[in-house]
Structure formats: structure tokens, C-alpha cells
Design an enzyme around this catalytic site. Structure first.
Site, short mmCIF file in Angstrom:
data_model
loop_
_atom_site.label_atom_id
_atom_site.label_comp_id
_atom_site.label_asym_id
_atom_site.label_seq_id
_atom_site.Cartn_x
_atom_site.Cartn_y
_atom_site.Cartn_z
N ASN A 20 0.83 -1.20 0.00
CA ASN A 20 0.00 0.00 0.00
C ASN A 20 0.87 1.26 0.00
O ASN A 20 1.55 1.51 -0.99
CB ASN A 20 -1.06 -0.03 1.10
CG ASN A 20 -0.57 -0.30 2.49
OD1 ASN A 20 0.00 -1.36 2.77
ND2 ASN A 20 -0.81 0.62 3.42
N ASP A 21 0.88 2.05 1.03
CA ASP A 21 1.46 3.39 0.99
C ASP A 21 2.90 3.44 0.47
O ASP A 21 3.75 2.67 0.93
CB ASP A 21 1.52 4.00 2.40
CG ASP A 21 0.20 4.06 3.10
OD1 ASP A 21 -0.77 3.49 2.60
OD2 ASP A 21 0.14 4.68 4.19
#
Length: 838
Positions: free
Chosen positions: A57-58
Site C-alpha cells: 500500500n502506501d
């Protein structure tokens, strides 16, 4: 950032003749060969970074050093769903061609390593390196597993980011909070010291801290709440940009992620405090107050039930935000289980809009909602100590029995719940005995995981006839049981079975089923609304609900057609769990509509899948490049990508430009991406391009592919909508539509027919953004990949980013013009090559 799970078809008809011949003169044509592994991994991007396996993700720790661009990112080394927060790592020499590297910082028994940033400590202020070999220092959020407290911690690398050592003195910043995360650190040249921006998430604030050595931090100020506050704040970033390329006019930009979007504020930063006119409080249009809830009672408004109590709430120190004055209507009443209504006296609608503030539960009004079970023959109610006669289980459910629960919407005392030993880890099936379908409907209560049979690892209840699933339902990632009605009139007289399937081991990996009834009527969803309704002649003519948030926001009903009529406002709380309460304030009749916070917010991207975006530290020549995670927590763990999940956006170069008299953030895909682009092939063999007018309908473009860049310029004519379709299927209706609504002045990205949209109830959607035409023209730059579409409009003043999951064979491109004509000034398509190596 926090994870919410931490706690052969017929050929497509082609338009022939003069129109296509004319259009061909302005289109680039190419034939794209699908990657060799397309059949096995149809959604793997060609040029958007993905990890070889597992969840991502991030973006974290974006930094440039000695000719190398580093991309660190949130990663689960052990599975394809969120968890085990660690830092993955990839490197590039151009931000386009990426090489995956070993895990940089691992989760361990005591902590998960959540989002943060990396700095090049060239002066060795931290003491982790030497003058000749200064360290790269990662500043990350340490999620303490024992109690969930989030602190800021350090790890350092003396080998250019290949390996990191955690600092023995961690944490370096701890305020005892469970919602304090995602530090972005940068060097402040004016003070010759470090600055950190970090999210105080639940408070909807960004804390600003300073340090001389990265180890000891001092609080300088907080920014917020402001802008979008309906979701927690995450992943802040703060950086300077010149306005219109003028270095003498430099502003600071603060970005922060919230509620699935990245918002930004333009302002000033003095080294300690960030200020922005974008944070100014919103002043609603003037109007006639019908109720402001400032008194100790409701005056002439009347109540039923216990939910709204005897008067407005004046509790101003809790988590409820956005109300005006000191009072507001609150149906919490001490418990979600309380129900009731609050109704205004009759009033005359004498202005064009009724504006008000609303918050709380997202439980919309349902006309004719159910108040009890439907009539009919009960096939199973699970009230016994064992499964109903003839029902059998497999896998972990061979000995399953009904369980006693008190779920919202439940009937009776017990349900069938696949949350068994280990809960989500339990998998298997539960199948009923055979029965004959004798009525028009099968009605049943369902809750639990939203993992349909069409996706991977489903949690679903199915109707099976002759060994085939003919009807299916899943939950909504919620404990709230609600009615599902299957129309089975076409199956009357057939023999069927019910089958509960649970193949999911995490993330709402269980299903609850109850009260299965053969009925002559379709059971409507429970009458479980938390709404503000406008009643005329006793009928609901307008309705609004909350967003499952304690933040009140402006809503507006256009009531111009009701002028002169008598009306009443009624607040209703019929929900008994899962945000089963409502907040409301300031009902105003006005000639002007209010704007909600989303209408007022300044967003980097208004698509569904651009989140947690941050920028690179230390880029040459003052460039500012941002990268975002293409994903949404609504379905991040459910996307049909198999052994990997999550991808990064194309890098976007940011600038500030004066647009419509306002300094605004503008973005453009980095020029280095051009290195992937093949040469366009002009059908007429020339470089000349003459505009072509297309008439109403859909006109195929003689180009195709799965990984493309498309550049187009349209001039609006008589069509109310126009644009281009990408990833178009052959006879199956698949397409992703990029269109412009002339009357609304909005660009839209429609993925409702984009392929697999059934794995999440939140996925099928249309995203929109206001884009004024420039001299009647719309210019689009579109990046298409195996599972994404990124759209940049009119030089990057607006963008939309969405994931899509089309069939491998869906590679067509169409131009469309609805109910009128549109001029295509130019349209060029180029194949984009692969850029990821492992």
C-alpha cells in the site's frame, strides 16, 4: 497509515463507411501484444510498480540519492492482505524502470513498521554514520503490538538503503496516542534543522515538530481541523512550490489523506506554523432558521421513542464535530439500541433550498422497508441446538451448530455463523437438504464478509440447482443483518439446495445467515434508517443520511418545486447498531444551496484510487514529484489480483499555477514515462491532423491495447456528453468510459462496466470532477494499464484515478458522442512498454 484490519463472444459491431474513414485520418493505430503471462496474471501492470508477491500500500521514504530513486512502501511479506507492516523496497535510475530489492525494514514481535519517510543526513546530525559515510535515516511509525500505541521511531542505513538498523533508543517521539502516525521529515534550510509533519489522525490535525539531530523533537504547532474531516487524517506532506514558475512567489503546500482522498492546502510556512486561507471556516448562505437546537428543549418539535431524549445535546467535548453553536439533535440517547423520531411543526416552503447539517449513521431511507419477517414457509431459522435436519458441513464446519448472538437486525436468539474456532481462519461449506421451490421468492437475512462468489476466497450464501449456483449473496463487511430477496419465479417446481460458502481466512472472513423463507413476496431491507426526511402530505419527498462519521456536514435539498406547500422535517432513528444514531443541526430555508466539505475541498485527485500520496525528498533542480497508492480501504484486501495486491501510481510532477484566479496544484505524469512510448502510426502516412466531427453514437478507434497512453483534444458541439472508452470488450459490453458532461461541466470516469466489479459493493461507481472547458475544448492525457486508468485533464488541473479489472481480451478503444455531435481535434494512441524487473 493504519490498515482497517489491524485490530468466445460474438464480434463487437463496427461502424463502417465514411465516418470511420474520416476519423482514421486523425487517429494513431497500433496493435498491442499482451504480455506472455497475461493469461496467468491478467491484472499485473506493465509500468505501474507492484511487488512480486503479497500486499503493498502506501509509498514510504521516497528519496533521491546519488543517481538512484528509492521507493520504499508498506508491505506484508507474508500474505496478499494487509498486515505485518514492513517496508518493501525498489530502486530506479529514472522513476520509471524499477528493480525490486529485499525487504528494508521488517515487522518484529514487538512492532509493525508503519508509514514514514527517509532523509539523507548529510551532516551526520544523528551520529549514526560518519562524515565520510553519512546515513540514510528512516523515520517511521512504530505500531506497538502490545497495546496499539503509535510512536515515531528511527532506523538507519550505511549502505545506501540496502539494509537498515533500528535505533536502540526508539521511540524518539511518543505522545501516548493510538492515532499518531505517518511522519514526513525534511530539512529546513532557514533554521538549519529538521522538520516533521505527522498526523494526529482522530483529531484531524497535522502536528509540526523540529529537531537538530532527528532524535529529540520539539512540538512547534498544529494545523487543523480543516477541509475534509469526515475521515481520520493520514500521510501528511509539506513542501514549497513556485507559483506560475516564479521563484520570487513561493507558497507552501500541505497535503493530507482522509476518507479515501488526498486533499491539499496552499499557504505559508515560517518554520514553525503553517497557515492557509483554504482552512477558513465555511460560512453558509443566509436563510430563515427553522431550528438551530440551541435551547434546552425542542420547542414545538415533537418526539417519539427514546432516541432523541427531551432536548438537544450540548455535549461539546466529545468526538462530534461540525455543529454550530452549542446544541444539536442527537439520537444516541445513551445507546444505539434506542429508536425514535423528532418532527417539526408544519411550515411553508417559500425559498428554493432547505439547508442543514447532518452526521452519524449511513442508513438511508427505504420506501416500504421491512418491519418484520415476510410471510411464507420457513426453511431454516437456526433456533435449535443443532443444524436443521438434513443440513451438513464440510471442512471446519463438520460439527458447526447455530450460535446465540445479538446482531443488529437479527430475528430470534440464534444464527448460523461461520466465525468458528479461530473465527476467520475457519473455512468450509454448510449445505441444506434438498427442497422444492414453491414460491416466487427466497428471502433470507445475511451479514458478515463482503466477498462474493465472483471473487477470490468468497463468503457467500448460494442457491444451487442441478449443481449450479443460480443465486448468490454476500455480506457488507458488517454485523448488521439485512434482508436479501431472490426472485425464483422462473425456478418454481425445481429442486434446490442452500449452500453457505466460507473460503476466507481474514478481513471479515465469515458469514452470518438466518431466517430463510420461501415467500410470495420480496422482503425489503429493514426499516433501519438514520435519516432526515422532508414530508409533504405525509410522504417522504426528500431524504438524507450520515456518512458513518461523527462529523456533521452541510446537505441541501432543492425544494423549488415545492414552493407554497406545507411540509414537515422528520428526523428518524430506526437503527439499533453499527452507527445506529443521527446528528442534525441548523435547518435553514435559503435561496442558495450550501456546499458540503467535498464540494469545498481541494483534492489532488477525485478518483476512487489515489491515496496516501507523498513526494520525493532531495530531487535535483527543485523538482517535486508525488507518488500515490492506487487503492482504497473499501476493497484493498478483496481485489481479484491473486497472490499480489496493490500498485503505485505513475509519478506525477507537481506545480502551482493560477487557475481561474486561484493558485492551484497542477500535476503532470513525469516526462521520463515517454521512454516507454512506442511511435504512433498515422493511417494516412502523414503527420498532418485535421479535425473530424463524430455524430451521435460510439465509433471504434483503429487502435487497441492493455498498456497505453492516449492524448486527445475534443471541442464541444451539440452532444451533451462525449469522450473516449478504453479497455472495450468484444460483444460483452465491457468498457471504462472517460467522458465529459457539458451541462454539469464535469469530467467523469465510469467503471461500472469495466469488467470484474462484483468483488465489492463499493467498487462499481462513477467518479466526477469539475473541469471548465478551455475555449470550448477538453484536452485529455490518459494512462491505461492492465488494471488501472489515470486521467489528466486540461494540462493537469484535474485528475481521476481508478482501478479496473477487465478481461484480457478487452483491449478496444471507442470515441463516443451522446445525442449529438462532437469534434475530435486530435487523438493519438501509443503503446507503453514494460518497466518493472525483479
Amino acid at each position: 497509515m493504519i490498515s482497517p484490519f489491524a485490530v468466445p463472444s460474438a464480434p463487437r459491431p463496427r461502424v463502417r463507411g465514411v465516418l470511420l474513414a474520416a476519423l482514421s485520418a486523425v487517429l494513431a493505430a497500433l496493435s498491442v501484444v499482451a504480455p506472455a503471462n497475461a493469461a496467468d496474471d491478467p491484472y499485473r501492470p506493465a509500468y505501474h510498480y507492484t511487488s512480486a508477491a503479497n500486499f503493498m500500500n502506501d509509498p514510504n521514504g521516497l528519496i533521491y540519492k546519488d543517481g538512484t530513486y528509492h521507493l520504499f512502501y508498506q508491505h506484508n511479506p507474508y500474505g496478499a492482505t494487509a498486515g505485518n507492516g514492513s517496508w518493501g523496497h525498489a530502486t530506479s535510475t529514472d522513476m520509471v524502470h524499477w528493480k525490486e530489492r529485499p525487504i528494508a525494514i521488517m515487522s518484529d514481535a514487538k512492532e509493525d513498521v508503519w508509514s514514514g519517510s527517509v532523509v539523507n543526513d548529510v551532516t551526520n546530525s544523528s551520529g549514526f554514520g560518519t562524515k565520510d559515510n553519512p546515513p540514510l535515516v528512516a523515520v517511521y511509525t512504530s505500531f506497538r503490538k502490545s497495546d496499539g500505541v503509535q510512536r515515531q521511531a528511527l532506523a538507519y542505513s550505511l549502505d545506501d538503503g540496502a539494509t537498515f538498523t533500528k535505533y536502540a533508543g526508539n521511540p524518539v517521539l511518543d505522545i501516548g496516542s493510538h492515532d499518531f502516525r505517518d511522519p514526513k521529515v525534511f530539512w529546513d534550510g532557514a533554521s538549519a534543522s529538521w522538520r516533521m509533519v505527522v498526523a494526529k489522525s482522530v483529531e484531524r490535525k497535522v502536528g509540526i515538530y523540529s529537531s537538530h539531530d532527528l532524535k529529540t523533537w520539539s512540538h512547534r504547532s498544529d494545523f487543523g481541523p480543516a477541509g475534509v474531516t469526515s475521515g481520520v487524517w493520514e500521510c501528511p506532506d509539506l513542501f514549497p512550490l513556485a507559483v506560475d514558475g516564479n521563484p520570487a512567489d513561493t507558497r507552501w503546500v500541505l497535503t493530507v489523506s482522509s476518507a479515501g482522498k488526498v486533499q491539499y492546502f496552499v499557504g505559508a510556512f515560517d518554520g514553525a506554523t503553517f497557515t492557509s486561507p483554504d482552512a477558513a471556516a465555511y460560512t453558509p448562505p443566509a436563510g430563515t432558521t427553522l431550528q438551530d437546537f440551541e435551547g434546552n428543549d425542542y420547542g414545538s418539535w415533537t418526539t417519539t421513542g427514546a432516541a432523541f431524549g427531551s432536548g438537544p445535546s450540548h455535549f461539546t467535548t466529545g468526538d462530534v464535530q461540525g455543529f454550530h453553536g452549542s446544541g444539536y439533535a442527537d439520537s444516541w440517547g445513551g445507546d444505539d439500541a434506542n429508536k425514535g423520531t423528532l418532527t417539526s411543526p408544519a411550515f411553508t416552503v417559500d425559498q428554493g433550498h432547505l439547508n442543514f447539517l447532518i452526521g452519524g449513521g449511513n442508513h438511508p431511507h427505504v420506501d416500504g422497508g421491512s418491519d418484520g419477517p415476510p410471510p411464507g414457509t420457513t426453511l431454516a431459522d437456526f433456533e435449535g441446538s443443532t443444524l436443521p435436519e438434513g443440513w451438513t458441513g464440510t471442512g471446519d464446519f463438520t460439527a458447526i451448530t447455530p450460535t446465540r448472538e445479538t446482531l443488529p437486525g437479527q430475528l430470534g436468539a440464534q444464527v448460523l455463523d461461520t466465525c468458528q474456532a479461530g473465527c476467520d481462519e475457519a473455512t468450509g461449506t454448510v449445505t441444506s437438504r434438498s427442497f422444492t421451490i414453491t414460491d416466487d421468492y427466497v428471502d433470507l437475512l445475511v451479514a458478515g464478509g463482503n466477498h462474493p462468489m465472483s471473487g477470490t476466497n468468497p463468503t457467500a450464501v448460494n442457491l444451487v440447482v442441478d449443481g449450479q449456483v443460480v443465486r448468490s449473496a454476500s455480506g457488507k463487511n458488517s454485523p448488521n443483518m439485512d434482508w436479501v430477496a431472490w426472485n425464483v419465479a422462473d425456478l418454481k417446481g425445481r429442486t434446490a439446495q442452500l449452500q453457505v460458502v466460507d473460503q476466507r481466512t481474514s478481513d471479515w472472513g465469515h458469514l452470518m445467515v438466518d431466517n430463510i423463507v420461501l415467500s410470495p413476496v420480496a422482503a425489503a431491507p429493514w426499516n433501519a434508517e438514520t435519516t432526515a426526511n422532508l414530508l409533504v402530505d405525509g410522504k417522504v419527498v426528500r431524504t438524507a443520511t450520515g456518512t458513518d462519521s461523527p462529523t456533521l456536514d452541510w446537505a441541501s435539498w432543492d425544494v423549488a418545486d415545492l414552493r407554497g406547500k406545507q411540509a414537515r422535517i422528520q428526523l428518524i432513528d430506526n437503527a439499533v447498531g453499527g452507527w445506529g444514531h443521527l446528528y442534525a443541526d441548523d435547518f435553514l430555508l435559503s435561496s442558495v444551496a450550501t456546499q458540503d466539505m467535498w464540494g469545498r475541498a481541494r483534492l489532488v485527485d477525485r478518483g476512487a484510487d489515489y491515496y496516501a500520496a507523498v513526494t520525493y525528498n532531495d530531487l535535483p533542480n527543485g523538482r517535486r514529484v508525488q507518488l500515490g497508492w492506487m487503492g482504497s480501504w473499501d476493497y484493498a484486501n478483496d481485489t481479484p489480483t491473486g497472490a499480489w495486491r496493490g500498485e503505485q501510481s505513475v509519478p506525477r510532477e507537481l506545480s502551482l499555477r493560477t487557475v481561474g484566479g486561484k493558485v492551484s496544484l497542477v500535476q503532470s505524469p513525469i516526462s521520463e514515462l515517454d521512454s516507454l512510448a512506442g511511435k504512433p502510426v498515422r493511417l494516412d502516412g502523414t503527420t498532418a491532423v485535421r479535425p473530424v466531427t463524430v455524430t451521435a453514437g460510439t465509433t471504434p478507434v483503429p487502435a487497441s491495447g492493455r498498456s497505453l497512453r492516449l492524448d486527445a483534444t475534443f471541442t464541444a458541439a451539440t452532444a451533451p456528453e462525449f469522450g473516449v472508452d478504453v479497455r472495450v470488450g468484444t460483444g460483452d459490453g465491457q468498457r471504462t468510459r472517460i467522458g465529459y458532461d457539458v451541462d454539469a461541466g464535469e469530467l467523469f470516469l465510469d467503471r461500472t462496466k469495466s469488467g470484474d466489479v462484483g468483488f465489492s459493493a463499493a467498487f462499481s461507481r462513477i467518479d466526477r470532477v469539475k473541469v471548465p472547458l478551455q475555449n470550448g475544448k477538453l484536452r485529455l492525457k490518459v494512462y491505461v494499464d492492465s488494471s488501472s486508468v489515470e486521467v489528466f485533464a486540461n494540462g493537469g488541473i484535474a485528475s481521476l484515478t481508478d482501478l479496473v479489472f477487465p478481461a484480457t481480451s478487452s483491449t478496444g478503444i471507442d470515441v463516443f458522442s451522446t445525442s449529438g455531435s462532437t469534434r475530435v481535434d486530435s487523438l493519438t494512441v501509443r503503446q507503453l512498454g514494460s518497466s518493472i524487473s525483479r
